[in-house]
Design a protein around this motif. Structure first.
Motif, short mmCIF file in Angstrom:
data_model
loop_
_atom_site.label_atom_id
_atom_site.label_comp_id
_atom_site.label_asym_id
_atom_site.label_seq_id
_atom_site.Cartn_x
_atom_site.Cartn_y
_atom_site.Cartn_z
N GLY A 57 0.79 -1.23 0.00
CA GLY A 57 0.00 0.00 0.00
C GLY A 57 0.82 1.27 0.00
O GLY A 57 0.26 2.37 -0.03
N VAL A 58 2.15 1.16 0.01
CA VAL A 58 3.02 2.34 -0.06
C VAL A 58 3.16 2.76 -1.53
O VAL A 58 3.26 1.91 -2.43
CB VAL A 58 4.39 2.03 0.54
CG1 VAL A 58 5.39 3.17 0.25
CG2 VAL A 58 4.28 1.79 2.04
N TRP A 59 3.16 4.07 -1.77
CA TRP A 59 3.43 4.60 -3.11
C TRP A 59 4.70 5.44 -3.06
O TRP A 59 4.77 6.43 -2.33
CB TRP A 59 2.26 5.46 -3.59
CG TRP A 59 2.55 6.16 -4.90
CD1 TRP A 59 2.82 5.57 -6.11
CD2 TRP A 59 2.62 7.58 -5.12
NE1 TRP A 59 3.04 6.54 -7.07
CE2 TRP A 59 2.93 7.77 -6.49
CE3 TRP A 59 2.46 8.69 -4.29
CZ2 TRP A 59 3.06 9.05 -7.04
CZ3 TRP A 59 2.60 9.95 -4.84
CH2 TRP A 59 2.90 10.13 -6.21
N VAL A 60 5.69 5.03 -3.82
CA VAL A 60 6.96 5.76 -3.93
C VAL A 60 7.07 6.24 -5.37
O VAL A 60 7.17 5.43 -6.31
CB VAL A 60 8.16 4.86 -3.57
CG1 VAL A 60 9.47 5.63 -3.72
CG2 VAL A 60 8.01 4.34 -2.14
N ALA A 61 7.06 7.54 -5.57
CA ALA A 61 7.02 8.12 -6.91
C ALA A 61 8.40 8.12 -7.56
O ALA A 61 9.41 7.75 -6.95
CB ALA A 61 6.46 9.53 -6.84
N ASP A 62 8.45 8.57 -8.77
CA ASP A 62 9.71 8.61 -9.53
C ASP A 62 10.73 9.52 -8.84
O ASP A 62 10.40 10.58 -8.29
CB ASP A 62 9.45 9.15 -10.94
CG ASP A 62 8.52 8.27 -11.75
OD1 ASP A 62 8.30 7.11 -11.34
OD2 ASP A 62 8.02 8.75 -12.79
N GLY A 63 11.97 9.09 -8.91
CA GLY A 63 13.08 9.94 -8.48
C GLY A 63 13.25 10.07 -6.98
O GLY A 63 14.01 10.92 -6.52
N VAL A 64 12.58 9.23 -6.21
CA VAL A 64 12.71 9.29 -4.75
C VAL A 64 14.04 8.66 -4.33
O VAL A 64 14.50 7.69 -4.93
CB VAL A 64 11.52 8.57 -4.08
CG1 VAL A 64 11.76 8.38 -2.58
CG2 VAL A 64 10.24 9.36 -4.30
N ARG A 65 14.64 9.20 -3.27
CA ARG A 65 15.89 8.68 -2.72
C ARG A 65 15.67 8.24 -1.28
O ARG A 65 15.26 9.06 -0.44
CB ARG A 65 17.00 9.75 -2.77
CG ARG A 65 17.32 10.25 -4.17
CD ARG A 65 18.06 9.16 -4.97
NE ARG A 65 18.42 9.61 -6.30
CZ ARG A 65 17.70 9.37 -7.39
NH1 ARG A 65 16.56 8.69 -7.29
NH2 ARG A 65 18.09 9.80 -8.57
N LEU A 66 15.91 6.96 -1.01
CA LEU A 66 15.74 6.41 0.34
C LEU A 66 17.09 6.00 0.89
O LEU A 66 17.87 5.33 0.22
CB LEU A 66 14.82 5.18 0.30
CG LEU A 66 13.45 5.35 -0.35
CD1 LEU A 66 12.69 4.03 -0.30
CD2 LEU A 66 12.66 6.45 0.34
N GLY A 67 17.36 6.39 2.15
CA GLY A 67 18.61 6.01 2.80
C GLY A 67 18.57 4.59 3.33
O GLY A 67 17.68 3.80 3.01
N ASN A 68 19.51 4.26 4.17
CA ASN A 68 19.59 2.93 4.78
C ASN A 68 18.58 2.79 5.92
O ASN A 68 18.29 3.76 6.63
CB ASN A 68 20.99 2.69 5.33
CG ASN A 68 22.06 2.80 4.27
OD1 ASN A 68 21.91 2.28 3.16
ND2 ASN A 68 23.16 3.47 4.60
N ARG A 69 18.05 1.59 6.07
CA ARG A 69 17.18 1.23 7.20
C ARG A 69 15.93 2.12 7.28
O ARG A 69 15.46 2.47 8.35
CB ARG A 69 17.96 1.26 8.51
CG ARG A 69 19.11 0.27 8.55
CD ARG A 69 19.97 0.45 9.77
NE ARG A 69 20.55 1.78 9.82
CZ ARG A 69 21.64 2.15 9.14
NH1 ARG A 69 22.26 1.29 8.37
NH2 ARG A 69 22.10 3.38 9.24
N VAL A 70 15.39 2.47 6.14
CA VAL A 70 14.14 3.22 6.08
C VAL A 70 12.97 2.24 6.20
O VAL A 70 12.98 1.17 5.60
CB VAL A 70 14.05 4.01 4.77
CG1 VAL A 70 12.64 4.54 4.53
CG2 VAL A 70 15.06 5.16 4.76
N THR A 71 11.95 2.62 6.98
CA THR A 71 10.73 1.81 7.11
C THR A 71 9.53 2.66 6.71
O THR A 71 9.30 3.73 7.28
CB THR A 71 10.56 1.30 8.55
OG1 THR A 71 11.68 0.49 8.90
CG2 THR A 71 9.28 0.46 8.66
N LEU A 72 8.76 2.16 5.73
CA LEU A 72 7.57 2.85 5.25
C LEU A 72 6.36 1.95 5.49
O LEU A 72 6.26 0.87 4.91
CB LEU A 72 7.68 3.17 3.76
CG LEU A 72 8.94 3.92 3.31
CD1 LEU A 72 8.92 4.13 1.79
CD2 LEU A 72 9.09 5.25 4.04
#
Length: 349
Positions: free
Chosen positions: A119-134
Motif C-alpha cells: 500500500g506504499v506509493w513511492v514516486a519517480d526519483g525518490v531517494r531512500l537512505g539505509n534502514r528506512v521503514t515505510l
C-alpha cells in the motif's frame, strides 16, 4: 533475560547503593512496581512512595532517601528511566524488503535494509537512505529524499522534493509539504499563489500524528535538528523552527515566523505570522503571540505577556466581581458627595 543492577548502573553512568547483583527483569511506576522490577523518582513530591514501593530497586537523584532499598543513583532519574525503557522494550526493526503490493516508481534509489509495506506509493526519483521503514499508506511524491533510519508510519504523505534527514520519525497521518496558504486578492475572489518551495526536516526530528507542515512559497520551510512536534500541530509556509524545540499539541504557527533554538510552545499556543521568537523562550498553554518575543523569557496569556505579570493578572481575575461591586459602591458615594457639595455652593453674585 534479566540484568544486574551493576550492569544497569554501568549502562546509565550511575552508582549502586545496596546489592549490585540484584536482577531486574523490567520496569514499572512507583505504585505498580514489584519484585524483579526497577522504578524511579523524578518528582520530590512523591518521595514518600520510595518507602512503600515493592520494586527491587529505585533510580534516585544524588542525596535522595532510599529508605534502605537498592538504589541506582544518577543525576537525571527521568532520563535514566527512559534509557532503561529503550534497553528493555525497544527492539531493532526487522528488515523485510519491498513487499508485494507496494508501488515503486522509476529511478528510485534505495539504501540497504529498507522495509516497504503493502500500500506504499513511492514516486519517480525518490531517494531512500539505509534502514528506512515505510508503513502502509505512505505516499512519497516525486523527488522526495529520506535519510538513514527514517520511519514513516501509516498514511504519512511527503510532498514533492521535500527532504527528510536522518533518524526522523513521522507518525500516522502527518503531511509534510502541503501547499502553503497563499492567495492574492482578485476582485471578489482570490488567485492561488503557486507554492514552489519545499520543506526540509533536519536530523533527529519527530513529528506527531496528523500534524501538517506547509511547503514554502519560494524557498524552504525548515524544522531544525532535534525538534519534537506533537500531534495536531500546524506549521505555516516559510517558517523556520530552530533546533531542539518542543511544540506541543494543537499549536498553530502562521507563515514566515522564525523560532529560535530550545523554544517550548505549550498546547494550543497560536503564533501570528512574520514574527521572531528568540532562543530559550517558553510560552504557556493557550497563549496568543501577536508580536516578536526576545530570548530567554517565559510568556503566557492572550496577548502573551511576561509570565509573572500574567500570574499577577490572573490573581486579580477571580476577584473582579467583588471589585466591580466595590467600584459601583464608591461611584454611588462620590455622586452623593458631589450632590451635597453642589447644594452648599453659594449662589453667584
Amino acid at each position: 533475560m534479566g540484568k544486574s543492577l551493576k550492569e544497569l548502573a554501568v549502562y546509565l553512568g550511575g552508582r549502586v547503593i545496596g546489592d549490585d547483583s540484584a536482577l531486574v527483569q523490567g520496569l514499572a511506576g512507583l505504585d505498580d512496581a514489584g519484585e524483579g522490577q526497577i522504578t524511579f523518582l523524578a518528582n520530590p513530591r512523591y518521595a514518600s512512595k520510595v518507602a512503600t514501593t515493592k520494586a527491587t530497586a529505585v533510580i534516585l537523584p544524588p542525596g535522595a532517601d532510599g529508605h534502605g532499598r537498592n538504589v541506582i543513583e544518577v543525576a537525571n532519574p527521568y532520563l535514566a528511566f527512559a534509557k532503561l525503557l529503550t534497553l528493555f522494550h525497544v527492539h531493532p526493526p526487522q528488515f523485510l524488503g519491498v513487499m508485494e503490493g507496494a508501488s515503486i516508481g522509476r529511478d528510485v534509489s534505495m539504501g540497504s535494509d529498507v522495509t516497504i509495506y503493502p500500500g506504499v506509493w513511492v514516486a519517480d526519483g525518490v531517494r531512500l537512505g539505509n534502514r528506512v521503514t515505510l508503513y502502509p499508506g505512505v505516499a512519497l511524491y516525486p523527488g522526495v529524499t529520506l535519510g538513514d533510519d527514517v520511519t514513516l508510519h501509516a498514511n504519512v504523505s511527503i510532498r514533492e522534493r521535500c527532504r527528510i534527514g536522518n533518524r526522523v520519525i513521522v507518525h500516522d497521518g502527518a503531511v509534510i509539504g502541503s501547499d502553503g496558504f497563499g492567495y492574492a486578492p482578485d476582485g471578489a475572489g482570490y488567485y492561488k499563489i503557486p507554492q514552489i518551495g519545499i520543506v526540509v526536516v533536519e536530523d533527529d526530528v519527530e513529528v506527531g500524528a496528523n500534524t501538517t507542515i506547509d511547503r514554502a512559497a519560494l524557498d524552504v520551510t525548515r524544522i531544525g535538528r532535534g525538534t519534537k512536534i506533537d500531534n495536531l500541530v500546524q506549521i505555516g509556509h516559510n517558517c523556520v523552527i530552530g533546533e531542539n524545540c518542543m511544540i506541543v499539541s494543537q499549536v498553530g504557527i502562521s507563515g514566515s515566523t522564525r523560532i529560535g533554538t530550545h523554544v517550548t510552545l505549550a498546547g494550543q499556543v497560536g503564533v501570528a505570522g512574520h514574527l521572531t521568537i528568540g532562543d530559550n523562550v517558553m510560552i504557556g498553554a493557550k497563549s496568543g503571540v501577536p508580536g516578536n518575543l526576545p530570548p530567554n523569557g517565559m510568556y503566557s496569556g492572550m496577548p502573551a505577556i511576561p509570565h509573572k505579570e500574567w500570574l499577577r493578572a490572573m490573581g486579580v481575575l477571580g476577584r473582579l466581581p467583588e471589585l466591580r461591586k466595590t467600584v459601583s459602591l464608591l461611584e454611588k458615594k462620590v455622586e452623593e458627595l458631589e450632590a451635597r457639595l453642589g447644594a452648599r455652593d453659594p449662589e453667584p453674585v
